[in-house]
Motif scaffolding. Structure first.
Motif, PDB file in Angstrom:
ATOM      1  N   GLN A 186      27.556   8.268   9.733  1.00  0.00           N
ATOM      2  CA  GLN A 186      27.113   7.603   8.485  1.00  0.00           C
ATOM      3  C   GLN A 186      25.947   7.103   8.344  1.00  0.00           C
ATOM      4  OE1 GLN A 186      30.753   5.692   6.578  1.00  0.00           O
ATOM      5  NE2 GLN A 186      32.136   7.582   6.971  1.00  0.00           N
ATOM      6  N   TYR A 187      25.086   7.136   7.356  1.00  0.00           N
ATOM      7  CA  TYR A 187      23.693   6.497   7.608  1.00  0.00           C
ATOM      8  C   TYR A 187      23.549   6.161   5.851  1.00  0.00           C
ATOM      9  CZ  TYR A 187      23.349   8.046  12.149  1.00  0.00           C
ATOM     10  OH  TYR A 187      23.748   8.447  13.457  1.00  0.00           O
ATOM     11  N   LYS A 188      22.944   5.033   5.787  1.00  0.00           N
ATOM     12  CA  LYS A 188      22.479   4.493   4.608  1.00  0.00           C
ATOM     13  C   LYS A 188      20.948   4.127   4.647  1.00  0.00           C
ATOM     14  CE  LYS A 188      26.738   2.777   2.395  1.00  0.00           C
ATOM     15  NZ  LYS A 188      27.421   1.558   2.042  1.00  0.00           N
ATOM     16  N   ALA A 189      19.901   4.314   3.862  1.00  0.00           N
ATOM     17  CA  ALA A 189      18.772   3.890   3.888  1.00  0.00           C
ATOM     18  C   ALA A 189      18.263   3.220   2.484  1.00  0.00           C
ATOM     19  CB  ALA A 189      17.797   5.252   4.022  1.00  0.00           C
ATOM     20  N   PHE A 190      17.224   2.299   2.823  1.00  0.00           N
ATOM     21  CA  PHE A 190      16.653   1.700   1.635  1.00  0.00           C
ATOM     22  C   PHE A 190      15.272   1.305   1.899  1.00  0.00           C
ATOM     23  CE2 PHE A 190      21.123   0.617   1.707  1.00  0.00           C
ATOM     24  CZ  PHE A 190      21.574   0.612   0.767  1.00  0.00           C
ATOM     25  N   SER A 191      14.385   1.228   0.722  1.00  0.00           N
ATOM     26  CA  SER A 191      13.131   1.095   0.793  1.00  0.00           C
ATOM     27  C   SER A 191      13.021  -0.232   1.432  1.00  0.00           C
ATOM     28  CB  SER A 191      12.165   0.768  -0.304  1.00  0.00           C
ATOM     29  OG  SER A 191      11.384   0.108  -0.629  1.00  0.00           O
ATOM     30  N   ALA A 192      12.052  -0.451   2.578  1.00  0.00           N
ATOM     31  CA  ALA A 192      11.763  -1.787   3.164  1.00  0.00           C
ATOM     32  C   ALA A 192      10.655  -2.603   2.615  1.00  0.00           C
ATOM     33  CB  ALA A 192      11.591  -1.677   4.561  1.00  0.00           C
ATOM     34  N   GLN A 193      10.359  -2.399   1.238  1.00  0.00           N
ATOM     35  CA  GLN A 193       9.350  -2.738   0.645  1.00  0.00           C
ATOM     36  C   GLN A 193      10.295  -3.763  -0.297  1.00  0.00           C
ATOM     37  OE1 GLN A 193       6.397  -0.170  -0.672  1.00  0.00           O
ATOM     38  NE2 GLN A 193       5.483  -1.589  -2.311  1.00  0.00           N
TER      39      GLN A 193
ATOM     40  N   GLY B  50       0.742  -1.313  -0.013  1.00  0.00           N
ATOM     41  CA  GLY B  50      -0.072  -0.049   0.014  1.00  0.00           C
ATOM     42  C   GLY B  50       0.818   1.266  -0.062  1.00  0.00           C
ATOM     43  N   GLY B  51       0.901   1.959  -1.224  1.00  0.00           N
ATOM     44  CA  GLY B  51       1.800   3.194  -1.364  1.00  0.00           C
ATOM     45  C   GLY B  51       2.993   2.901  -1.735  1.00  0.00           C
ATOM     46  N   PRO B  52       3.965   3.968  -2.194  1.00  0.00           N
ATOM     47  CA  PRO B  52       5.273   3.809  -2.756  1.00  0.00           C
ATOM     48  C   PRO B  52       6.318   3.212  -1.994  1.00  0.00           C
ATOM     49  CG  PRO B  52       4.798   6.200  -1.946  1.00  0.00           C
ATOM     50  CD  PRO B  52       3.438   5.251  -1.696  1.00  0.00           C
ATOM     51  N   ALA B  53       7.265   2.874  -2.781  1.00  0.00           N
ATOM     52  CA  ALA B  53       8.462   2.036  -2.063  1.00  0.00           C
ATOM     53  C   ALA B  53       9.399   2.803  -1.383  1.00  0.00           C
ATOM     54  CB  ALA B  53       9.261   1.118  -3.249  1.00  0.00           C
ATOM     55  N   VAL B  54       9.417   4.219  -1.932  1.00  0.00           N
ATOM     56  CA  VAL B  54      10.094   5.279  -1.225  1.00  0.00           C
ATOM     57  C   VAL B  54       9.476   6.675  -1.042  1.00  0.00           C
ATOM     58  CG1 VAL B  54      12.161   4.297  -2.345  1.00  0.00           C
ATOM     59  CG2 VAL B  54      10.904   6.084  -3.629  1.00  0.00           C
ATOM     60  N   PRO B  55       9.622   7.250   0.045  1.00  0.00           N
ATOM     61  CA  PRO B  55       9.105   8.477   0.169  1.00  0.00           C
ATOM     62  C   PRO B  55       9.200   9.544  -0.721  1.00  0.00           C
ATOM     63  CG  PRO B  55      10.815   8.279   1.880  1.00  0.00           C
ATOM     64  CD  PRO B  55      11.056   6.992   0.937  1.00  0.00           C
ATOM     65  N   LYS B  56       8.028  10.024  -0.974  1.00  0.00           N
ATOM     66  CA  LYS B  56       7.899  11.174  -2.220  1.00  0.00           C
ATOM     67  C   LYS B  56       8.364  12.664  -1.510  1.00  0.00           C
ATOM     68  CE  LYS B  56       4.068   9.292  -4.649  1.00  0.00           C
ATOM     69  NZ  LYS B  56       4.537   9.155  -6.115  1.00  0.00           N
TER      70      LYS B  56
END
Length: 142
Positions: free
Chosen positions: A79-86, A40-46
């Motif tokens: 240092q941070y890395k982010a990924f979609s959790a979908q 439900g919704g996009p894989a990454v924030p808009k």
């Protein structure tokens, strides 16, 4: 009663069972579609989203922000890395992170949460990267 009546009844019952099986199979296949099942919704924030305190992500570890469908790792201090959790297979949201691996509860795909790389299928595509930064002690993704 003639002998043809029981045979006709058997034929009808077999047909009904086959139809029920086909409907069940269709339901199961639609749950496995790539149209975002369970996401439900996009894989990454808009737009940018505040995730919480940067200190919530341990150095050398990762944290799942399931409500935002994101996973954030911290390979080194600051240092941070982010990924979609979908999941890229059927769109389900990862449910756990253990020893650097994100788990998809729907079909068992596993991802490296520091790179997004697929470690075990059925997913074939890596998790999409999401920009993330620490700002005033808070993590901002998107």
């Amino acid at each position: 009663m003639s002998a043809s009546q029981p045979a006709a009844r058997r034929t009808v019952l077999k047909g009904a069972a086959a139809l029920a099986g086909a409907v069940g199979a269709g339901t199961a296949l639609s749950a496995c579609s790539t149209g975002g099942g369970g996401a439900g919704g996009p894989a990454v924030p808009k737009e940018p989203v505040e995730l919480g305190a940067a200190t919530e992500v341990p150095v050398g570890g990762a944290k799942l922000f399931r409500e935002h469908k994101l996973v954030v790792s911290c390979p080194a201090e600051g240092q941070y890395k982010a990924f979609s959790a979908q999941c890229t297979h059927a769109g389900c949201v990862l449910d756990t992170v253990d020893k650097g691996e994100g788990n998809c509860p729907c079909h068992g795909s596993r991802f490296d949460v520091t790179t997004g790389k697929v470690l075990r299928g059925p997913a074939a595509e890596p998790l999409p990267a999401v920009p993330v930064k620490a700002e005033n002690g808070k993590l901002i993704a998107g």
